[in-house]
Design an enzyme around this catalytic site. Structure first.
Site, PDB file in Angstrom:
ATOM      1  N   TYR A  25     -35.573 -28.447  86.494  1.00  0.00           N
ATOM      2  CA  TYR A  25     -36.824 -27.687  86.571  1.00  0.00           C
ATOM      3  C   TYR A  25     -37.891 -28.344  87.439  1.00  0.00           C
ATOM      4  O   TYR A  25     -38.972 -27.779  87.609  1.00  0.00           O
ATOM      5  CB  TYR A  25     -37.370 -27.457  85.149  1.00  0.00           C
ATOM      6  CG  TYR A  25     -36.422 -26.658  84.285  1.00  0.00           C
ATOM      7  CD1 TYR A  25     -36.161 -25.321  84.575  1.00  0.00           C
ATOM      8  CD2 TYR A  25     -35.764 -27.235  83.194  1.00  0.00           C
ATOM      9  CE1 TYR A  25     -35.272 -24.577  83.806  1.00  0.00           C
ATOM     10  CE2 TYR A  25     -34.883 -26.502  82.411  1.00  0.00           C
ATOM     11  CZ  TYR A  25     -34.638 -25.183  82.721  1.00  0.00           C
ATOM     12  OH  TYR A  25     -33.767 -24.447  81.966  1.00  0.00           O
ATOM     13  N   HIS A 102     -36.741 -16.694  86.870  1.00  0.00           N
ATOM     14  CA  HIS A 102     -36.214 -17.951  86.324  1.00  0.00           C
ATOM     15  C   HIS A 102     -36.343 -19.015  87.399  1.00  0.00           C
ATOM     16  O   HIS A 102     -36.022 -18.754  88.571  1.00  0.00           O
ATOM     17  CB  HIS A 102     -34.740 -17.810  85.923  1.00  0.00           C
ATOM     18  CG  HIS A 102     -34.529 -16.779  84.871  1.00  0.00           C
ATOM     19  ND1 HIS A 102     -34.763 -17.023  83.540  1.00  0.00           N
ATOM     20  CD2 HIS A 102     -34.150 -15.485  84.961  1.00  0.00           C
ATOM     21  CE1 HIS A 102     -34.519 -15.925  82.851  1.00  0.00           C
ATOM     22  NE2 HIS A 102     -34.156 -14.974  83.682  1.00  0.00           N
TER      23      HIS A 102
HETATM   24  C1  DQA Z   1     -35.139 -20.547  82.527  1.00  0.00           C
HETATM   25  C2  DQA Z   1     -33.616 -20.461  82.370  1.00  0.00           C
HETATM   26  C3  DQA Z   1     -33.237 -20.265  80.914  1.00  0.00           C
HETATM   27  O1  DQA Z   1     -31.831 -20.182  80.773  1.00  0.00           O
HETATM   28  C4  DQA Z   1     -33.726 -21.419  80.090  1.00  0.00           C
HETATM   29  O2  DQA Z   1     -33.458 -21.203  78.720  1.00  0.00           O
HETATM   30  C5  DQA Z   1     -35.164 -21.739  80.305  1.00  0.00           C
HETATM   31  C6  DQA Z   1     -35.721 -21.627  81.640  1.00  0.00           C
HETATM   32  C7  DQA Z   1     -35.543 -20.881  83.987  1.00  0.00           C
HETATM   33  O3  DQA Z   1     -36.718 -20.685  84.310  1.00  0.00           O
HETATM   34  O4  DQA Z   1     -34.720 -21.332  84.771  1.00  0.00           O
HETATM   35  O5  DQA Z   1     -35.842 -22.182  79.395  1.00  0.00           O
HETATM   36  O6  DQA Z   1     -35.697 -19.297  82.199  1.00  0.00           O
END
Ligand code: DQA
Length: 149
Positions: A25, A102
């Site tokens: 992230y 995402h």
């Molecule tokens: C997410 C992807 C999801 O699978 C995960 O549970 C997240 C973040 C993303 O921004 O990549 O918490 O939504």
């Protein structure tokens, strides 16, 4: 013409951005993301209401409150993407353009992340582009709102 209001809603664990799995992230925080969205919105002539919650019920209440108040919704439902029929139902119920975002490319990750209930209610989905995905979602929703005014 009033400035269109776009809700930018973020689900569970996104308050941990910068600390949480930085290899997936990144190292920027939720505050950094809010600042990027605020800047992009200003350039696009949009107002934003940027929020994060860890609660499924709270997220659903925020979605419901958008009806009659917001012109569109950008949502990163995080883990609830893959589990929450109730969240999907709320997005259908508000009858607004929805863009799902995402940060990571959920299709390159574990199989349980490949399906999102929320996608059923979304006009479009952006994944794998990090913070840029939010900027692109704001651009897209600005065009949708203008075209459908
Ligand atoms: C997410 C992807 C999801 O699978 C995960 O549970 C997240 C973040 C993303 O921004 O990549 O918490 O939504």
């Amino acid at each position: 013409m009033p400035v269109p209001l776009i809700a930018v809603l973020n689900g569970p664990n996104l308050n941990m951005l910068g600390l949480r799995e930085p290899e997936i992230y990144g190292i920027q925080t939720l505050d950094d993301l809010e600042a990027l969205c605020a800047e992009a919105a200003e350039e696009l002539g949009l107002a934003i209401d940027f929020r994060q919650t860890n609660g499924e019920g709270e997220l659903i209440t925020w979605v419901q409150e958008c009806r009659g108040r917001a012109a569109g919704i950008i949502i990163n439902p995080a883990g609830y993407s893959h589990t929450s029929i109730a969240l999907m139902d709320s997005l259908h119920a508000v009858d607004l353009p929805v863009i799902e975002v995402h940060l990571s490319n959920i299709h390159q990750r574990e199989a349980f992340r490949h399906h999102s209930y929320v996608s059923q209610a979304a006009r479009g989905v952006i994944c794998g582009l990090g913070f840029t995905g939010y900027r692109l979602a704001l651009q897209a929703i600005a065009e949708i709102v203008e075209q459908e005014a």
